[in-house]
Motif scaffolding. Structure first.
Motif, PDB file in Angstrom:
ATOM      1  N   GLN A  78      11.593  -6.861   5.604  1.00  0.00           N
ATOM      2  CA  GLN A  78      10.578  -6.043   4.941  1.00  0.00           C
ATOM      3  C   GLN A  78       9.178  -6.422   5.411  1.00  0.00           C
ATOM      4  O   GLN A  78       8.963  -7.502   5.938  1.00  0.00           O
ATOM      5  N   THR A  79       8.243  -5.505   5.190  1.00  0.00           N
ATOM      6  CA  THR A  79       6.833  -5.760   5.493  1.00  0.00           C
ATOM      7  C   THR A  79       6.231  -6.577   4.352  1.00  0.00           C
ATOM      8  O   THR A  79       6.528  -6.313   3.189  1.00  0.00           O
ATOM      9  N   HIS A  80       5.399  -7.560   4.695  1.00  0.00           N
ATOM     10  CA  HIS A  80       4.747  -8.378   3.663  1.00  0.00           C
ATOM     11  C   HIS A  80       3.281  -8.607   4.017  1.00  0.00           C
ATOM     12  O   HIS A  80       2.838  -8.292   5.112  1.00  0.00           O
ATOM     13  N   PHE A  81       2.560  -9.203   3.080  1.00  0.00           N
ATOM     14  CA  PHE A  81       1.250  -9.767   3.350  1.00  0.00           C
ATOM     15  C   PHE A  81       1.078 -10.968   2.424  1.00  0.00           C
ATOM     16  O   PHE A  81       1.985 -11.265   1.626  1.00  0.00           O
ATOM     17  N   GLU A 162       0.466 -14.198  -3.409  1.00  0.00           N
ATOM     18  CA  GLU A 162       1.418 -13.150  -3.777  1.00  0.00           C
ATOM     19  C   GLU A 162       1.511 -12.084  -2.701  1.00  0.00           C
ATOM     20  O   GLU A 162       0.648 -11.990  -1.829  1.00  0.00           O
ATOM     21  N   CYS A 163       2.581 -11.289  -2.802  1.00  0.00           N
ATOM     22  CA  CYS A 163       2.733 -10.082  -1.983  1.00  0.00           C
ATOM     23  C   CYS A 163       3.202  -8.970  -2.902  1.00  0.00           C
ATOM     24  O   CYS A 163       4.220  -9.108  -3.564  1.00  0.00           O
ATOM     25  N   TYR A 164       2.428  -7.871  -2.949  1.00  0.00           N
ATOM     26  CA  TYR A 164       2.814  -6.765  -3.850  1.00  0.00           C
ATOM     27  C   TYR A 164       3.214  -5.487  -3.122  1.00  0.00           C
ATOM     28  O   TYR A 164       3.159  -4.392  -3.702  1.00  0.00           O
ATOM     29  N   VAL A 165       3.644  -5.613  -1.861  1.00  0.00           N
ATOM     30  CA  VAL A 165       4.308  -4.463  -1.227  1.00  0.00           C
ATOM     31  C   VAL A 165       5.534  -4.156  -2.086  1.00  0.00           C
ATOM     32  O   VAL A 165       6.026  -5.031  -2.809  1.00  0.00           O
ATOM     33  N   LYS A 166       6.009  -2.898  -2.040  1.00  0.00           N
ATOM     34  CA  LYS A 166       7.135  -2.540  -2.913  1.00  0.00           C
ATOM     35  C   LYS A 166       8.460  -2.433  -2.149  1.00  0.00           C
ATOM     36  O   LYS A 166       8.497  -2.001  -1.010  1.00  0.00           O
ATOM     37  N   PHE A 172       7.580  -3.989  -7.140  1.00  0.00           N
ATOM     38  CA  PHE A 172       6.683  -4.873  -6.371  1.00  0.00           C
ATOM     39  C   PHE A 172       7.413  -6.143  -5.929  1.00  0.00           C
ATOM     40  O   PHE A 172       8.177  -6.722  -6.718  1.00  0.00           O
ATOM     41  N   HIS A 173       7.121  -6.592  -4.705  1.00  0.00           N
ATOM     42  CA  HIS A 173       7.679  -7.876  -4.248  1.00  0.00           C
ATOM     43  C   HIS A 173       7.269  -9.007  -5.209  1.00  0.00           C
ATOM     44  O   HIS A 173       8.020  -9.951  -5.406  1.00  0.00           O
ATOM     45  N   THR A 174       6.082  -8.898  -5.799  1.00  0.00           N
ATOM     46  CA  THR A 174       5.613  -9.914  -6.764  1.00  0.00           C
ATOM     47  C   THR A 174       6.626 -10.064  -7.898  1.00  0.00           C
ATOM     48  O   THR A 174       6.942 -11.179  -8.307  1.00  0.00           O
ATOM     49  N   GLY A 177       9.699 -12.093  -7.112  1.00  0.00           N
ATOM     50  CA  GLY A 177       9.557 -13.533  -6.907  1.00  0.00           C
ATOM     51  C   GLY A 177       8.531 -13.923  -5.855  1.00  0.00           C
ATOM     52  O   GLY A 177       8.345 -15.111  -5.594  1.00  0.00           O
ATOM     53  N   MET A 178       7.876 -12.932  -5.248  1.00  0.00           N
ATOM     54  CA  MET A 178       6.900 -13.278  -4.192  1.00  0.00           C
ATOM     55  C   MET A 178       5.547 -13.637  -4.800  1.00  0.00           C
ATOM     56  O   MET A 178       4.541 -12.943  -4.604  1.00  0.00           O
ATOM     57  N   ILE A 179       5.534 -14.727  -5.559  1.00  0.00           N
ATOM     58  CA  ILE A 179       4.299 -15.266  -6.126  1.00  0.00           C
ATOM     59  C   ILE A 179       4.491 -16.764  -6.261  1.00  0.00           C
ATOM     60  O   ILE A 179       5.564 -17.217  -6.660  1.00  0.00           O
TER      61      ILE A 179
HETATM   62 CU    CU Z   1       6.236  -8.820   0.388  1.00  0.00          CU
END
Ligand code: CU
Length: 321
Positions: A78-81, A162-166, A172-174, A177-179
């Motif tokens: 997946q795409t993240h930031f 965090e990353c909040y891409v969906k 949301f990725h957040t 667990g992406m936090i």
């Molecule tokens: Cu992400």
């Protein structure tokens, strides 16, 4: 009697030897601990690596203050930031998990169901302290199988990343667990501020202003935030580097850059684009850097805001041999 005294003496000596040995082991251990704390040997001083394989940040819990290069390897599908959150004092990851993530999760679910009014009404449930969060930078969007390199200055303190891409489900990725907590210690890194090959100025007034490089090569870009505002999607402007493939339609990319839209900021990422990092939201006056290797082809710098082209926050450029 003599024998008795002899044994008592021996026992006393044994206890003494044992006590001395014990004391020595203890003090040697504590010396070691003190040394490692004072030299900070476990705390990176020249930047660090971050890896994502699924919905996690594999990275240090503690880093030095000052300049650090964040080398982010996206080994997931997946795409993240990476966005750094600086909440008011006393707000922890637990507070955010309890009071912020559920509100965004419920609000987005309603938006996904087409219940726009109810969805936005949900965000009124955010705690007052949410309005005080600051974003002191982060790594721009990065496509699966790619690496991003961003250099940031951080003051000592407690942060969240965090990353909040969906996900393709609209979550949301957040919320997946992406936090993660990140402690920045007083001790300074050994890194100096980088030197830029290309200087980018970004503002709500003039958008993204820069002189694009013409030829292929490795470039370090500086990003100076001339100002910062909350756009219609409640976040600030930022800079993401994107490479176009032949079938890429930049209107599709632009439309995707709005997390409020059930079709926006969601997997799959727009077809025909490769995200190569950048510098995430920063306050007015702050500067971050990113480094990328540019091959011949078409590229863009774009902000994660609605209608980026109208705001001059979508700039395309061509790289030649
Ligand atoms: Cu992400």
């Amino acid at each position: 009697m003599i024998q008795n005294i002899y044994f008592k003496g021996l026992r006393t000596i044994s206890i003494l030897v044992f006590a001395i040995a014990f004391f020595c082991i203890q003090s040697c251990n504590s010396d070691k601990k003190q040394n490692s704390e004072s030299s900070g040997e476990s705390i990176p001083e020249n930047g660090f690596e971050i890896v994502t394989e699924a919905m996690e940040f594999q990275m240090p819990d503690t880093i030095t203050s000052g300049w650090n290069t964040w080398r982010y390897s996206n080994k997931s599908t997946q795409t993240h930031f990476i966005l750094i959150d600086d909440y008011p004092d006393g707000i922890t990851l637990d507070s955010v998990r309890q009071k912020v993530l559920p509100v965004f999760g419920d609000g987005m679910n309603l938006l996904n169901e087409g219940k726009t009014e109810e969805g936005f009404a949900e965000f009124a449930k955010l705690p007052l302290w949410f309005s005080e969060v600051k974003w002191p930078g982060g790594v721009g969007l990065i496509s699966p199988g790619h690496e991003a390199q961003t250099t940031l200055y951080l003051d000592p303190g407690y942060y969240l990343v965090e990353c909040y891409v969906k996900m393709n489900t609209g979550v949301f990725h957040t919320n997946m667990g992406m936090i993660k907590e990140l402690v920045v210690v007083e001790k300074k890194s050994k890194m100096e501020e980088p030197e830029a090959d290309v200087a980018i100025n970004i503002s709500s007034e003039s958008g993204i202003v820069f002189e694009p490089p013409g030829n292929a090569g490795l470039y370090t870009f500086s990003v100076l935030y001339m100002d910062q505002i909350a756009h219609e999607n409640f976040v600030g402007h930022d800079v993401n580097l994107v490479k176009f493939e032949s079938d890429a339609n930049e209107r599709v990319l632009e439309a995707w850059m709005d997390w409020r839209d059930p079709e926006g900021f969601i997997e799959p990422a727009p077809k025909g684009f490769v995200f190569l990092g950048g510098v995430n939201d920063m306050p007015e006056g702050r500067k971050g850097y990113f480094t990328a290797s540019l091959e011949p082809g078409k590229y863009a710098l774009i902000s994660e805001v609605p209608n980026a082209s109208e705001k001059n926050l979508l700039k395309t450029f061509e790289i030649f041999e």
